[in-house]
Design a protein around this motif. Structure first.
Motif, PDB file in Angstrom:
ATOM      1  N   VAL A 167      -2.272  -0.791  21.495  1.00 30.13           N
ATOM      2  CA  VAL A 167      -2.761   0.218  20.698  1.00 30.13           C
ATOM      3  C   VAL A 167      -1.898   1.417  20.814  1.00 30.13           C
ATOM      4  CG1 VAL A 167      -5.038   1.794  20.863  1.00 30.13           C
ATOM      5  CG2 VAL A 167      -4.858  -0.432  21.994  1.00 30.13           C
ATOM      6  N   ALA A 168      -1.717   1.953  19.653  1.00 26.05           N
ATOM      7  CA  ALA A 168      -0.977   3.206  19.379  1.00 26.05           C
ATOM      8  C   ALA A 168      -1.306   4.030  18.366  1.00 26.05           C
ATOM      9  CB  ALA A 168       0.612   2.217  19.113  1.00 26.05           C
ATOM     10  N   HIS A 169      -0.744   5.085  18.081  1.00 27.34           N
ATOM     11  CA  HIS A 169      -1.171   5.498  16.951  1.00 27.34           C
ATOM     12  C   HIS A 169      -0.013   6.617  16.161  1.00 27.34           C
ATOM     13  CE1 HIS A 169      -1.029   8.963  20.264  1.00 27.34           C
ATOM     14  NE2 HIS A 169      -0.903   9.922  19.292  1.00 27.34           N
ATOM     15  N   LYS A 170      -0.279   7.259  15.167  1.00 29.50           N
ATOM     16  CA  LYS A 170       1.028   7.941  14.533  1.00 29.50           C
ATOM     17  C   LYS A 170       0.723   9.527  14.835  1.00 29.50           C
ATOM     18  CE  LYS A 170       2.960   8.452   9.920  1.00 29.50           C
ATOM     19  NZ  LYS A 170       2.939   8.010   8.450  1.00 29.50           N
ATOM     20  N   PHE A 187       1.035  -1.264   0.161  1.00 27.59           N
ATOM     21  CA  PHE A 187      -0.016   0.001   0.047  1.00 27.59           C
ATOM     22  C   PHE A 187       0.828   1.099  -0.112  1.00 27.59           C
ATOM     23  CE2 PHE A 187      -2.259  -3.197   2.463  1.00 27.59           C
ATOM     24  CZ  PHE A 187      -3.347  -3.490   1.652  1.00 27.59           C
ATOM     25  N   PRO A 188       0.384   2.449  -0.658  1.00 24.91           N
ATOM     26  CA  PRO A 188       1.137   3.515  -0.566  1.00 24.91           C
ATOM     27  C   PRO A 188       1.388   4.181   0.920  1.00 24.91           C
ATOM     28  CG  PRO A 188      -0.683   3.600  -2.210  1.00 24.91           C
ATOM     29  CD  PRO A 188      -0.956   2.536  -1.300  1.00 24.91           C
ATOM     30  N   ASP A 189       2.202   5.114   1.174  1.00 20.99           N
ATOM     31  CA  ASP A 189       2.471   5.764   2.276  1.00 20.99           C
ATOM     32  C   ASP A 189       1.042   6.532   2.875  1.00 20.99           C
ATOM     33  OD1 ASP A 189       4.815   4.996   1.870  1.00 20.99           O
ATOM     34  OD2 ASP A 189       5.764   6.931   1.801  1.00 20.99           O
ATOM     35  N   GLU A 190       0.919   6.330   4.035  1.00 21.41           N
ATOM     36  CA  GLU A 190      -0.162   7.228   4.769  1.00 21.41           C
ATOM     37  C   GLU A 190      -1.459   6.700   4.013  1.00 21.41           C
ATOM     38  OE1 GLU A 190       0.737  11.224   5.003  1.00 21.41           O
ATOM     39  OE2 GLU A 190       2.376  10.820   6.182  1.00 21.41           O
ATOM     40  N   THR A 191      -1.940   5.270   3.957  1.00 20.03           N
ATOM     41  CA  THR A 191      -3.199   5.025   3.224  1.00 20.03           C
ATOM     42  C   THR A 191      -4.157   4.922   4.446  1.00 20.03           C
ATOM     43  OG1 THR A 191      -1.982   3.796   1.292  1.00 20.03           O
ATOM     44  CG2 THR A 191      -4.161   3.082   2.198  1.00 20.03           C
ATOM     45  N   PRO A 198      -1.277  10.164   9.493  1.00 19.67           N
ATOM     46  CA  PRO A 198      -1.133  11.028  10.786  1.00 19.67           C
ATOM     47  C   PRO A 198      -2.359  11.101  11.570  1.00 19.67           C
ATOM     48  CG  PRO A 198       0.011  12.199   8.853  1.00 19.67           C
ATOM     49  CD  PRO A 198      -0.812  11.211   8.303  1.00 19.67           C
ATOM     50  N   GLY A 199      -2.379  10.525  12.630  1.00 20.84           N
ATOM     51  CA  GLY A 199      -3.479  10.372  13.499  1.00 20.84           C
ATOM     52  C   GLY A 199      -4.034   9.209  13.491  1.00 20.84           C
ATOM     53  N   GLY A 200      -3.530   8.294  12.507  1.00 18.65           N
ATOM     54  CA  GLY A 200      -4.147   6.727  12.464  1.00 18.65           C
ATOM     55  C   GLY A 200      -3.897   5.810  13.726  1.00 18.65           C
ATOM     56  N   VAL A 201      -4.733   4.953  13.889  1.00 16.37           N
ATOM     57  CA  VAL A 201      -4.358   4.062  15.054  1.00 16.37           C
ATOM     58  C   VAL A 201      -4.242   2.669  14.565  1.00 16.37           C
ATOM     59  CG1 VAL A 201      -5.889   2.907  16.760  1.00 16.37           C
ATOM     60  CG2 VAL A 201      -6.141   5.371  16.482  1.00 16.37           C
ATOM     61  N   TYR A 202      -3.118   2.165  15.471  1.00 18.71           N
ATOM     62  CA  TYR A 202      -2.748   0.693  15.316  1.00 18.71           C
ATOM     63  C   TYR A 202      -3.530   0.122  16.536  1.00 18.71           C
ATOM     64  CZ  TYR A 202      -0.169  -3.812  15.131  1.00 18.71           C
ATOM     65  OH  TYR A 202       0.108  -4.887  15.129  1.00 18.71           O
ATOM     66  N   PHE A 203      -4.186  -1.101  16.281  1.00 13.88           N
ATOM     67  CA  PHE A 203      -4.930  -1.819  17.303  1.00 13.88           C
ATOM     68  C   PHE A 203      -4.957  -3.172  16.890  1.00 13.88           C
ATOM     69  CE2 PHE A 203      -8.610  -3.985  18.966  1.00 13.88           C
ATOM     70  CZ  PHE A 203      -8.686  -3.394  20.390  1.00 13.88           C
TER      71      PHE A 203
END
Length: 260
Positions: free
Chosen positions: A255-258, A117-121, A144-149
């Motif tokens: 749980v983390a975010h950018k 996938f492209p950057d920041e998708t 930016p502001g996206g969440v990893y769960f």
């Protein structure tokens, strides 16, 4: 595997139980074959519930290492654009059959390779029990502001089961909470929540053990029924004496975010 009580099967011989489990289909990540024969305590944080809440608010989401897509298929409301990745061919085919009718694009991606996938998708990346966590790739594809769960497998998961077959083992730091904390920070992500729990797993018959090890291949990586016949017989005798074999699954919520 459910949390319902299990009872050892009556009138089944060792050879019958082994033959049945050795012939069972182990593709995908559906453990319903074990219902009534094995249980696994569920983590307190409720992965599916919390993931579903995040998915309902997301715009573009991806489920990384989706397996057969069974968990993602249970989400009541998917993001308007939802992808899933999988690298193992049998699971990839199953995920496509399961998820494409729900509007999910299923993409082939090796678990230890780049995400296609492209950057920041994505504003949401989810993953349940990933074999490999590529923190740099996760950070790259998050907006930016996206969440990893993610719910991950902790260190020494089911060590009692593994060591029954292989003897004492050394467990590295790869799946340790401290390692996750350090590596996600190095990738530029901000940790929001990290929890770890040890959860009781029970097996009511040796066939359930065979099925589980065939499906969860890292528990005993070189397993075959023939190679471990005598150990399986010892397991069968243990269960006959004690009514079950107990192990403990290690689970970790991340749980983390950018940063925006």
């Amino acid at each position: 595997m459910t949390a319902a009580p299990v009872e050892p099967p009556s009138g089944r011989t060792f050879d019958d139980l082994i033959a049945e489990a050795a012939a069972a289909d182990v593709d995908g990540w559906d453990f319903s074959w074990l219902d009534g024969r094995a249980t696994e305590q569920r983590p307190s944080w409720g992965y599916l519930r919390r993931m579903s809440e995040l998915m309902a608010r997301a715009r573009v989401a991806v489920d990384v290492q989706t397996g057969g897509g069974e968990v993602l298929a249970e989400v009541p409301r998917l993001a308007p654009t939802t992808y899933a990745t999988e690298g193992w061919p049998p699971n990839l085919a199953l995920a496509r059959r399961t998820l494409q009718p729900l509007g999910v694009a299923v993409v082939e991606a090796a678990e230890d390779g780049p995400l296609p996938f492209p950057d920041e998708t994505f504003d949401l990346v989810v993953s349940r029990h990933p074999n490999v966590v590529g923190w740099g790739e996760l950070a790259r594809v998050l907006q930016p502001g996206g969440v990893y769960f993610s719910q991950q497998i902790g260190p020494g998961s089911n060590r009692e089961l593994t060591e029954f077959f292989l003897g004492p083992q050394t467990y590295g730091p790869e799946r340790d909470p401290a390692t996750a904390r350090r590596e996600l920070a190095a990738a530029g992500l901000v940790l929001d929540d990290l929890q770890a729990e040890s959860l009781l797993v029970t097996f009511a018959d040796v066939g359930a053990v065979v099925y589980f090890i065939r499906k969860v291949i890292w528990a005993v990586p070189d397993f075959t029924v023939e190679k471990y016949h005598d150990t399986l017989l010892a397991m069968h005798e243990h269960i006959q004496r004690h009514g079950r074999f107990e192990s403990h699954a290690q689970r970790m919520l991340v749980v983390a975010h950018k940063p925006a």
